[in-house]
Design a protein around this motif. Structure first.
Motif: not given
Length: 295
Positions: A121-134
């Motif tokens: 499985a590949q990452n194909s769904f995410w939570m929206l970007p934040t400063i930290l996760n970006t």
């Protein structure tokens, strides 16, 4: 079905063949291919093998977002499946997404499970970007983005998520056009941007593990590292500039600049040993010299 092609002849041929092979006769569909001035013989092969598809020829590489937006103008169906050319259907994903979408309340978009050639499985769904996760994503620490990548959860049924990958993006033409489609200024992150805009008007985005397809990952990008590197990084800054405040976008810009400088140092040291590293080094120099155009 909208497919943007750029010098991935073998992949797009296999992709289209898999659509015809696995899609049931009960579902009516058309395939629209937008070619971004490929030079690998794609056009001739597409014309020869698939005379029934709609083929739109750009004179320059207009990128993914502009290509999809152009293709949608020619689409006659109610639903849209935006599909990367380096994907491969291994089951009737089109029909499954179609029937699932029709049942969902507040439907904005839905994406299938994405796997690599080995079935991982590949990452194909995410939570929206934040400063930290970006920050973590820019500095190759995405494995720490457990919450953003939903790594702490397992989904066995259709689930609402914050964003899905544009490599297999199922939506309606009405929804797509009501939001003016993908943002032409984003050469990357156009899928996440569109999902956020859906959320803002009350539409929902879903992930469906009930069907899966193969994605070979960024085959077009490998043909031009300069475009891939610069646009992957700059789109992050543009996204924050569009959707957040000036301070947050400046912080992301600072992260990106430092990433470029670190990469230049590392690649300068190892580039003598690899042609591929020399190409990447050139791409990062190109990105550094192009930064004034974005900021």
């Amino acid at each position: 079905i909208i497919i943007v092609n750029y010098n991935v002849k073998d992949y797009i041929i296999s992709c289209i063949e898999s659509i015809y092979k696995h899609t049931k006769a009960g579902v009516s569909f058309e395939i629209i291919v937008i070619d971004n001035n490929s030079t690998d013989g794609s056009i001739d092969d597409l014309k020869k093998k698939f005379s029934e598809i709609k083929l739109i020829l750009n004179q320059t590489n207009e990128g993914f977002s502009k290509g999809v937006n152009l293709g949608v103008k020619y689409a006659s169906g109610k639903f849209l499946l935006i599909l990367n050319p380096d994907t491969l259907l291994i089951e009737d994903s089109l029909s499954k997404l179609f029937f699932e979408a029709k049942k969902l309340s507040g439907f904005g978009a839905i994406g299938p499970k994405i796997v690599d050639a080995n079935g991982r499985a590949q990452n194909s769904f995410w939570m929206l970007p934040t400063i930290l996760n970006t920050f973590l994503a820019i500095f190759h620490l995405d494995f720490l983005n457990i919450k953003k990548n939903y790594s702490n959860k397992k989904f066995y049924n259709i689930t609402q998520v914050e964003s899905i990958s544009g490599c297999a993006f199922f939506t309606t033409k009405d929804v797509y056009l009501s939001l003016n489609g993908f943002n032409n200024d984003l050469f990357w992150m156009e899928d996440i941007d569109l999902c956020l805009r859906m959320k803002k008007i009350g539409l929902k985005v879903f992930y469906s593990p009930a069907t899966k397809l193969i994605h070979y990952v960024s085959q077009s990008a490998k043909t031009n590292y300069k475009i891939a590197v610069s646009n992957q990084l700059f789109s992050k800054y543009k996204y924050f500039k569009i959707h957040t405040n000036k301070l947050k976008s400046l912080i992301i810009f600072f992260f990106i600049l430092n990433h470029i400088l670190i990469k230049l140092v590392i690649l300068s040291l190892i580039s003598p040993f690899s042609k591929n590293h020399r190409k990447k080094l050139a791409a990062y120099f190109f990105t550094l010299f192009s930064i004034k155009k974005v900021f």
